[in-house]
Design an enzyme around this catalytic site. Structure first.
Site, PDB file in Angstrom:
ATOM      1  N   SER A  25       0.810  -1.212   0.000  1.00 13.13           N
ATOM      2  CA  SER A  25       0.000   0.000   0.000  1.00 13.13           C
ATOM      3  C   SER A  25       0.845   1.265   0.000  1.00 13.13           C
ATOM      4  O   SER A  25       2.067   1.225  -0.060  1.00 13.13           O
ATOM      5  CB  SER A  25      -0.956   0.042   1.198  1.00 13.13           C
ATOM      6  OG  SER A  25      -0.239   0.219   2.404  1.00 13.13           O
ATOM      7  N   THR A  57      -0.937   0.652  -6.476  1.00 16.58           N
ATOM      8  CA  THR A  57      -1.126   0.064  -5.158  1.00 16.58           C
ATOM      9  C   THR A  57      -2.471   0.537  -4.635  1.00 16.58           C
ATOM     10  O   THR A  57      -3.323   0.962  -5.416  1.00 16.58           O
ATOM     11  CB  THR A  57       0.056   0.421  -4.213  1.00 16.58           C
ATOM     12  OG1 THR A  57      -0.052  -0.333  -3.008  1.00 16.58           O
ATOM     13  CG2 THR A  57       0.139   1.888  -3.911  1.00 16.58           C
ATOM     14  N   TYR A  58      -2.672   0.476  -3.323  1.00 16.15           N
ATOM     15  CA  TYR A  58      -3.912   0.981  -2.735  1.00 16.15           C
ATOM     16  C   TYR A  58      -3.557   1.899  -1.574  1.00 16.15           C
ATOM     17  O   TYR A  58      -2.490   1.793  -0.967  1.00 16.15           O
ATOM     18  CB  TYR A  58      -4.822  -0.164  -2.280  1.00 16.15           C
ATOM     19  CG  TYR A  58      -4.218  -1.063  -1.232  1.00 16.15           C
ATOM     20  CD1 TYR A  58      -4.440  -0.839   0.123  1.00 16.15           C
ATOM     21  CD2 TYR A  58      -3.405  -2.132  -1.597  1.00 16.15           C
ATOM     22  CE1 TYR A  58      -3.865  -1.666   1.091  1.00 16.15           C
ATOM     23  CE2 TYR A  58      -2.832  -2.956  -0.635  1.00 16.15           C
ATOM     24  CZ  TYR A  58      -3.071  -2.716   0.704  1.00 16.15           C
ATOM     25  OH  TYR A  58      -2.502  -3.518   1.659  1.00 16.15           O
ATOM     26  N   GLY A  73       5.635  -2.144   1.430  1.00 13.13           N
ATOM     27  CA  GLY A  73       5.742  -3.435   0.760  1.00 13.13           C
ATOM     28  C   GLY A  73       6.751  -3.407  -0.372  1.00 13.13           C
ATOM     29  O   GLY A  73       7.683  -2.598  -0.390  1.00 13.13           O
ATOM     30  N   ALA A  74       6.563  -4.301  -1.332  1.00 14.62           N
ATOM     31  CA  ALA A  74       7.523  -4.461  -2.424  1.00 14.62           C
ATOM     32  C   ALA A  74       7.765  -3.167  -3.194  1.00 14.62           C
ATOM     33  O   ALA A  74       8.881  -2.910  -3.660  1.00 14.62           O
ATOM     34  CB  ALA A  74       7.048  -5.555  -3.375  1.00 14.62           C
ATOM     35  N   ALA A  75       6.736  -2.332  -3.320  1.00 16.71           N
ATOM     36  CA  ALA A  75       6.883  -1.069  -4.052  1.00 16.71           C
ATOM     37  C   ALA A  75       7.870  -0.118  -3.380  1.00 16.71           C
ATOM     38  O   ALA A  75       8.346   0.824  -4.016  1.00 16.71           O
ATOM     39  CB  ALA A  75       5.529  -0.400  -4.215  1.00 16.71           C
TER      40      ALA A  75
END
Length: 131
Positions: A25, A57-58, A73-75
């Site tokens: 997110s 993403t959100y 996260g991964a981002a």
């Protein structure tokens, strides 16, 4: 027929953090989310102005008034603290309403404090003319 239109954007926000080990997110100051009409868990596109990367993403709410823009996260591997980003949300609207539709634009300073909020109207002193 429906058309996908820009619903809103937070323009040139500064990334305040990147948390690789969070589930995912983007954490956004909840006041900015309200001004940009972005709901918790709504899909958003992130455009990294500093490096040119783009991802989706959100959104999740951060502390109001904090100016937080944290990629989780991964981002988190796609940004660094201090990067400039554009956060965009989208809407599907009826084609016959698309020509008159105006997105919400929230401009922020380097601390992610809103400086202006307006709708973009191409051809009438908008960002399009400034490019």
């Amino acid at each position: 027929m429906k058309r996908k239109m820009l619903k809103s954007k937070i323009h040139r926000a500064t990334v305040t953090g990147a948390d690789l080990h969070y589930e995912g997110s983007i954490t956004i100051d909840s006041e900015l989310m309200k001004q940009a009409d972005i709901l918790p868990y709504e899909a958003v596109d992130i455009w990294n102005v500093t490096y040119g990367t783009r991802f989706q993403t959100y959104a999740i709410e951060g502390q109001p008034g904090s100016g937080v823009i944290c990629i989780n996260g991964a981002a988190a591997r796609m940004v660094s603290k201090g990067d400039m980003v554009i956060i965009a949300s989208w809407i599907d609207i009826d084609a016959d309403k698309a020509a008159a539709y105006e997105p919400k634009l929230v401009f922020v300073d380097d601390k992610n404090v809103p400086t202006t909020q307006k709708s973009e109207n191409p051809g009438q002193g908008s960002l399009r003319n400034a490019i």
